[in-house]
Design a protein around this motif. Structure first.
Motif, mmCIF file in Angstrom:
data_model
loop_
_atom_site.group_PDB
_atom_site.id
_atom_site.type_symbol
_atom_site.label_atom_id
_atom_site.label_comp_id
_atom_site.label_asym_id
_atom_site.label_seq_id
_atom_site.Cartn_x
_atom_site.Cartn_y
_atom_site.Cartn_z
ATOM 1 N N GLN A 413 -24.775 13.740 -46.578
ATOM 2 C CA GLN A 413 -23.494 14.271 -46.755
ATOM 3 C C GLN A 413 -23.187 13.901 -48.162
ATOM 4 O O GLN A 413 -22.226 14.778 -48.791
ATOM 5 N N ASP A 414 -23.599 12.695 -48.781
ATOM 6 C CA ASP A 414 -23.224 12.335 -50.304
ATOM 7 C C ASP A 414 -23.852 13.217 -51.061
ATOM 8 O O ASP A 414 -23.296 13.722 -52.225
ATOM 9 N N ARG A 415 -25.075 13.899 -50.725
ATOM 10 C CA ARG A 415 -25.933 14.780 -51.502
ATOM 11 C C ARG A 415 -24.891 16.232 -51.476
ATOM 12 O O ARG A 415 -24.754 16.531 -52.451
ATOM 13 N N ILE A 416 -24.477 16.436 -50.443
ATOM 14 C CA ILE A 416 -24.033 17.769 -50.298
ATOM 15 C C ILE A 416 -22.763 17.591 -51.031
ATOM 16 O O ILE A 416 -22.299 18.525 -51.577
ATOM 17 N N ASP A 417 -21.886 16.685 -50.709
ATOM 18 C CA ASP A 417 -20.455 16.429 -51.544
ATOM 19 C C ASP A 417 -20.849 16.510 -52.961
ATOM 20 O O ASP A 417 -20.061 17.243 -53.730
ATOM 21 N N ALA A 418 -21.852 15.909 -53.603
ATOM 22 C CA ALA A 418 -22.109 16.000 -54.927
ATOM 23 C C ALA A 418 -22.480 17.274 -55.608
ATOM 24 O O ALA A 418 -21.874 18.051 -56.603
ATOM 25 N N ILE A 419 -23.121 17.982 -54.604
ATOM 26 C CA ILE A 419 -23.293 19.408 -55.002
ATOM 27 C C ILE A 419 -22.246 20.421 -54.809
ATOM 28 O O ILE A 419 -22.118 21.171 -55.917
ATOM 29 N N GLN A 420 -21.603 20.231 -53.864
ATOM 30 C CA GLN A 420 -20.322 21.037 -53.680
ATOM 31 C C GLN A 420 -19.185 20.932 -54.852
ATOM 32 O O GLN A 420 -18.461 21.575 -54.952
ATOM 33 N N SER A 421 -19.375 19.482 -55.458
ATOM 34 C CA SER A 421 -18.357 19.241 -56.245
ATOM 35 C C SER A 421 -18.469 19.727 -57.766
ATOM 36 O O SER A 421 -17.658 19.725 -58.520
ATOM 37 N N VAL A 422 -19.672 20.529 -57.986
ATOM 38 C CA VAL A 422 -20.096 20.726 -59.098
ATOM 39 C C VAL A 422 -19.285 21.954 -59.486
ATOM 40 O O VAL A 422 -19.202 22.911 -59.080
ATOM 41 N N THR A 423 -18.757 21.880 -60.826
ATOM 42 C CA THR A 423 -17.901 23.153 -61.068
ATOM 43 C C THR A 423 -18.420 23.794 -62.453
ATOM 44 O O THR A 423 -19.611 23.426 -62.954
ATOM 45 N N ASN A 424 -18.005 24.917 -62.825
ATOM 46 C CA ASN A 424 -18.435 25.669 -63.954
ATOM 47 C C ASN A 424 -18.586 24.743 -65.159
ATOM 48 O O ASN A 424 -19.248 24.814 -65.996
ATOM 49 N N GLU A 425 -17.519 24.098 -65.337
ATOM 50 C CA GLU A 425 -17.300 23.035 -66.367
ATOM 51 C C GLU A 425 -18.398 22.129 -66.439
ATOM 52 O O GLU A 425 -18.640 21.619 -67.564
ATOM 53 N N ASP A 426 -18.833 21.490 -65.110
ATOM 54 C CA ASP A 426 -19.677 20.667 -65.217
ATOM 55 C C ASP A 426 -20.952 21.111 -65.737
ATOM 56 O O ASP A 426 -21.911 20.308 -66.487
ATOM 57 N N VAL A 427 -21.236 22.336 -65.261
ATOM 58 C CA VAL A 427 -22.639 22.956 -65.840
ATOM 59 C C VAL A 427 -22.664 23.088 -67.213
ATOM 60 O O VAL A 427 -23.670 22.878 -67.731
ATOM 61 N N ILE A 428 -21.741 23.578 -67.709
ATOM 62 C CA ILE A 428 -21.521 23.790 -69.188
ATOM 63 C C ILE A 428 -21.589 22.369 -69.976
ATOM 64 O O ILE A 428 -22.250 22.285 -70.721
ATOM 65 N N ARG A 429 -21.108 21.459 -69.516
ATOM 66 C CA ARG A 429 -20.753 20.137 -69.996
ATOM 67 C C ARG A 429 -22.331 19.520 -70.183
ATOM 68 O O ARG A 429 -22.782 18.902 -71.091
ATOM 69 N N VAL A 430 -23.107 19.563 -69.021
ATOM 70 C CA VAL A 430 -24.220 18.871 -68.958
ATOM 71 C C VAL A 430 -25.206 19.671 -69.821
ATOM 72 O O VAL A 430 -26.193 19.180 -70.582
ATOM 73 N N TYR A 431 -25.246 20.936 -69.901
ATOM 74 C CA TYR A 431 -26.178 21.870 -70.917
ATOM 75 C C TYR A 431 -25.850 21.342 -72.296
ATOM 76 O O TYR A 431 -26.613 21.081 -72.979
#
Length: 458
Positions: A413-431
């Motif tokens: 569930q911790d893994r699922i929660d981490a995946i579900q919480s990823v936002t568009n802004e998170d993806v842009i930020r890590v890129y």
């Protein structure tokens, strides 16, 4: 105090102590388990699953090639072989024979940060499997001779030649790590080690390595399947309780590698299709940016809709083009890999990789369908998380990894929660943080130049 009282007190002190219990909870995806500790430091994880009359036993030592030192590589992989040979109470090659004769499956493997031994057996042979694992943990070295050391040294050398040096693209990761990481970084030498290091090592070197790392306090014993927990604990205490611990092992934190400039290395190999791998140093497993990096790699270079597939495979410039996020205990890597057709030059391939990264930023990260792409990537990642429930082995492996890697409560569930919480802004930020305008290690593999007079390989 009477002798009976002393003996009873000693028995109580040797018994496993319950540390943690995780139960099924409505609305959450969890693998239920109980975690215990023996006084000698052994961590025990028990998971009941009575679906089939089988059990899976997993012993993971928190030692891999990353615990070695420059000039003394290959020791962890060497002991992966040694522990299958014999121990004080088990004759040579009998470990396999005993379990395979009852239909069991037995194996082991070594990675940078851990070594794992495991077997799946009929549930009525659990005691036998536990006895065998305990015997090689606590009673290996007394049975080892100089001859057996030398035999396994040759076996490991032959394995490196067969499974790495003589395999197409077999040295890519070794060359990449040699050049991407500093020479004293634990990931700069290959897991299998260097043959010269193993040849130079003495019997004393190897024995000392085993005594330093292969103790109950540096290992996790996971038992999953059709078990009676009380009986399993009784057997575990019986066979493992008397094994002496090794010196204390501390967790490590190593600064992330940041390349000051692009680095290049080229390999000649017996291949037809050139390969280009571009690797960006990133973050280790369970880092707060891990889930966002996984989503980023998925939408950038996974599947037929990815921009790398469209720009390389669809245009018939490559047979394969993908990106993938590799995470390990001490660091991570974001890799872009292209296996191109022979008519494409390395310069053209690298140029297209870089322009594809730029296109990804312009047309995907800033595109109108980013949210939909991220939603699809999340569905894939979550589906793969559910796959862990597919067998007692995969569940045992997950429980073991969470323990030796984190040492704290973690579950699906911790893994699922981490995946579900990823936002568009998170993806842009890590890129922006790990990929955009960052320097990379570029390894290329090209067909070997024929020696004059040599026949072409078939």
């Amino acid at each position: 105090m009477s002798l009976v009282t002393l003996l009873f007190s000693a028995l109580l002190m040797a018994q496993p102590t319950l540390i943690e219990k995780v139960e099924l909870t409505e609305g959450k995806l969890l693998i239920p388990y109980e975690k215990y500790k023996l006084p000698n430091g052994l961590t025990i994880i028990l998971h009941e699953d009575h679906s089939d009359p089988i059990v899976h036993v997993d012993v993971t030592y928190h030692v891999g090639s990353s615990r070695e030192t420059p000039g003394k590589s290959g020791f962890a992989h060497f002991f992966e072989h040694m522990l299958f040979q014999k121990s004080d109470h088990v004759a040579e090659d009998e470990f396999f024979n005993i379990l395979q004769e009852v239909g069991g499956r037995v194996n082991g493997n070594t990675e940078y940060d851990r070594t794992k031994y495991f077997e799946t057996v009929p549930s009525n042979y659990l005691e036998t499997a536990l006895w065998l694992e305990a015997d090689r943990m606590g009673f290996l070295l007394d049975s080892v001779t100089k001859t057996s050391f030398e035999n396994q040294r040759k076996t490991v050398t032959n394995e490196k030649e067969q499974n790495q040096l003589n395999q197409p693209y077999g040295t890519v990761w070794e060359v990449k790590n040699q050049n991407m990481y500093p020479s004293d970084h634990p990931y700069s030498w290959p897991i299998i080690g260097y043959s010269d290091d193993l040849e130079r090592s003495t019997e004393v070197d190897l024995r000392n390595f085993f005594l330093r790392w292969y103790g109950p306090n540096n290992s996790t014993l996971t038992v999953a399947g059709d078990i009676d927990k009380a009986k399993a604990l009784e057997w575990i205490e019986k066979y493992f309780g008397g094994i002496n611990p090794c010196p204390n092992v501390k967790n490590r934190m190593i600064p992330r590698v940041i390349l000051a400039e692009d680095k290049y290395s080229q390999i000649e190999d017996e291949i037809f299709l050139p390969l280009t791998m571009m690797s960006f140093p990133t973050v280790p497993s369970f880092h707060k940016d891990e889930a966002a990096m996984d989503i980023l790699s998925s939408i950038m270079g996974r599947g037929n809709n990815s921009i790398f597939y469209q720009n390389f495979v669809k245009t018939e410039k490559a047979i394969d083009a993908s990106s993938f996020n590799v995470k390990q205990e001490l660091s991570g890597e974001f890799n872009i890999q292209v296996v191109s057709f022979p008519q494409e030059t390395l310069e053209e391939t690298e140029k297209l990789i870089r322009s594809t990264i730029s296109d990804f930023e312009t047309n995907v990260l800033n595109g109108s369908d980013l949210s939909e792409r991220i939603k699809t990537a999340k569905a894939v990642e979550i589906s793969e998380t559910y796959d862990v429930l597919g067998s007692i082995q995969s569940k045992a492996e997950a429980l073991s990894e969470w323990e030796w890697m984190l040492g704290r409560t973690y579950n699906l569930q911790d893994r699922i929660d981490a995946i579900q919480s990823v936002t568009n802004e998170d993806v842009i930020r890590v890129y922006n943080k790990y990929i955009k305008n960052k320097k990379a290690m570029i390894v290329t593999v090209v067909p070997r130049t024929p020696v004059p007079g040599e026949k072409d390989f078939v």
